[in-house]
Design a protein around this motif. Structure first.
Motif, PDB file in Angstrom:
ATOM      1  N   LYS A 178      78.992  26.241   0.134  1.00 56.67           N
ATOM      2  CA  LYS A 178      77.662  25.798  -0.309  1.00 56.67           C
ATOM      3  C   LYS A 178      77.721  24.555  -1.191  1.00 56.67           C
ATOM      4  O   LYS A 178      76.711  23.913  -1.429  1.00 56.67           O
ATOM      5  N   ILE A 179      78.879  24.197  -1.685  1.00 53.04           N
ATOM      6  CA  ILE A 179      79.006  23.057  -2.603  1.00 53.04           C
ATOM      7  C   ILE A 179      78.881  21.750  -1.819  1.00 53.04           C
ATOM      8  O   ILE A 179      79.631  21.508  -0.878  1.00 53.04           O
ATOM      9  N   GLN A 180      77.919  20.920  -2.222  1.00 49.55           N
ATOM     10  CA  GLN A 180      77.722  19.618  -1.597  1.00 49.55           C
ATOM     11  C   GLN A 180      78.593  18.589  -2.319  1.00 49.55           C
ATOM     12  O   GLN A 180      78.766  18.663  -3.527  1.00 49.55           O
ATOM     13  N   VAL A 181      79.118  17.641  -1.574  1.00 46.10           N
ATOM     14  CA  VAL A 181      79.930  16.568  -2.146  1.00 46.10           C
ATOM     15  C   VAL A 181      79.296  15.245  -1.746  1.00 46.10           C
ATOM     16  O   VAL A 181      79.122  14.984  -0.549  1.00 46.10           O
ATOM     17  N   VAL A 182      78.928  14.437  -2.758  1.00 43.51           N
ATOM     18  CA  VAL A 182      78.285  13.154  -2.477  1.00 43.51           C
ATOM     19  C   VAL A 182      78.986  12.042  -3.247  1.00 43.51           C
ATOM     20  O   VAL A 182      79.523  12.256  -4.320  1.00 43.51           O
ATOM     21  N   HIS A 183      78.953  10.863  -2.656  1.00 38.46           N
ATOM     22  CA  HIS A 183      79.594   9.706  -3.273  1.00 38.46           C
ATOM     23  C   HIS A 183      78.780   9.166  -4.443  1.00 38.46           C
ATOM     24  O   HIS A 183      79.318   8.730  -5.446  1.00 38.46           O
ATOM     25  N   GLY A 184      77.478   9.215  -4.320  1.00 41.63           N
ATOM     26  CA  GLY A 184      76.587   8.623  -5.316  1.00 41.63           C
ATOM     27  C   GLY A 184      76.295   9.533  -6.496  1.00 41.63           C
ATOM     28  O   GLY A 184      76.833  10.634  -6.616  1.00 41.63           O
ATOM     29  N   PRO A 185      75.368   9.093  -7.355  1.00 46.86           N
ATOM     30  CA  PRO A 185      75.072   9.821  -8.588  1.00 46.86           C
ATOM     31  C   PRO A 185      74.027  10.927  -8.439  1.00 46.86           C
ATOM     32  O   PRO A 185      73.745  11.628  -9.403  1.00 46.86           O
ATOM     33  N   ALA A 186      73.439  11.099  -7.265  1.00 47.40           N
ATOM     34  CA  ALA A 186      72.388  12.094  -7.090  1.00 47.40           C
ATOM     35  C   ALA A 186      72.546  12.822  -5.762  1.00 47.40           C
ATOM     36  O   ALA A 186      73.152  12.299  -4.827  1.00 47.40           O
TER      37      ALA A 186
END
Length: 146
Positions: A39-47
């Motif tokens: 369930k953990i999302q991983v994103v490059h940006g700050p939001a």
């Protein structure tokens, strides 16, 4: 003599039972972690899209492939980024933002480019917990009816 052999056999079987229980317990723990980190999302940006409000839990570092949000393959060195964040902050982790990735050489001399020399990728980011409600999806404007 038979009594001694019987006692040795009983002790050996009891030891195997304890090992099997330990292996089963470890497998259950690993299955629980695997389910939780999906369930953990991983994103490059700050939001994180759809979640404008969150609380930063802290930095998390792990091993990864050449992209922090990669889900393919098995990380050989240790915890991937999601698993490392989960082990550090538990069920509070909903996402990891501001991710970075870097190559670590295994050899005595530096690599000219990743994959040409021995080494592996590490990645890091800020683990966050969502607060408030998620933002609703934007609906297209409907023409007025008359």
């Amino acid at each position: 003599m038979r009594l001694v052999l019987l006692l040795v056999a009983i002790v050996a079987l009891a030891g195997c039972s304890a090992v099997d229980q330990d292996v089963d317990h470890l497998q259950q723990q690993q299955d629980a972690i695997s389910a939780a980190i999906k369930k953990i999302q991983v994103v490059h940006g700050p939001a994180v899209k759809g979640h404008p409000q969150f609380t930063a839990l802290g930095r998390a570092e792990g091993y990864c492939f050449n992209r922090p949000n990669s889900t393919g393959g098995q990380v050989v060195h240790g915890d991937g980024l999601r698993a490392a964040a989960y082990r550090k902050y538990g069920d509070q982790v909903d996402a990891i933002v501001n991710t970075t990735v870097w190559f670590v050489e295994d050899d005595d001399y530096g690599a000219f480019e990743p994959y040409t020399e021995g080494g592996y990728f590490e990645c890091a980011g800020i683990a966050v917990h969502f607060t408030g409600e998620s933002a609703p999806a934007v609906q297209p404007a409907q023409p007025p009816t008359s």
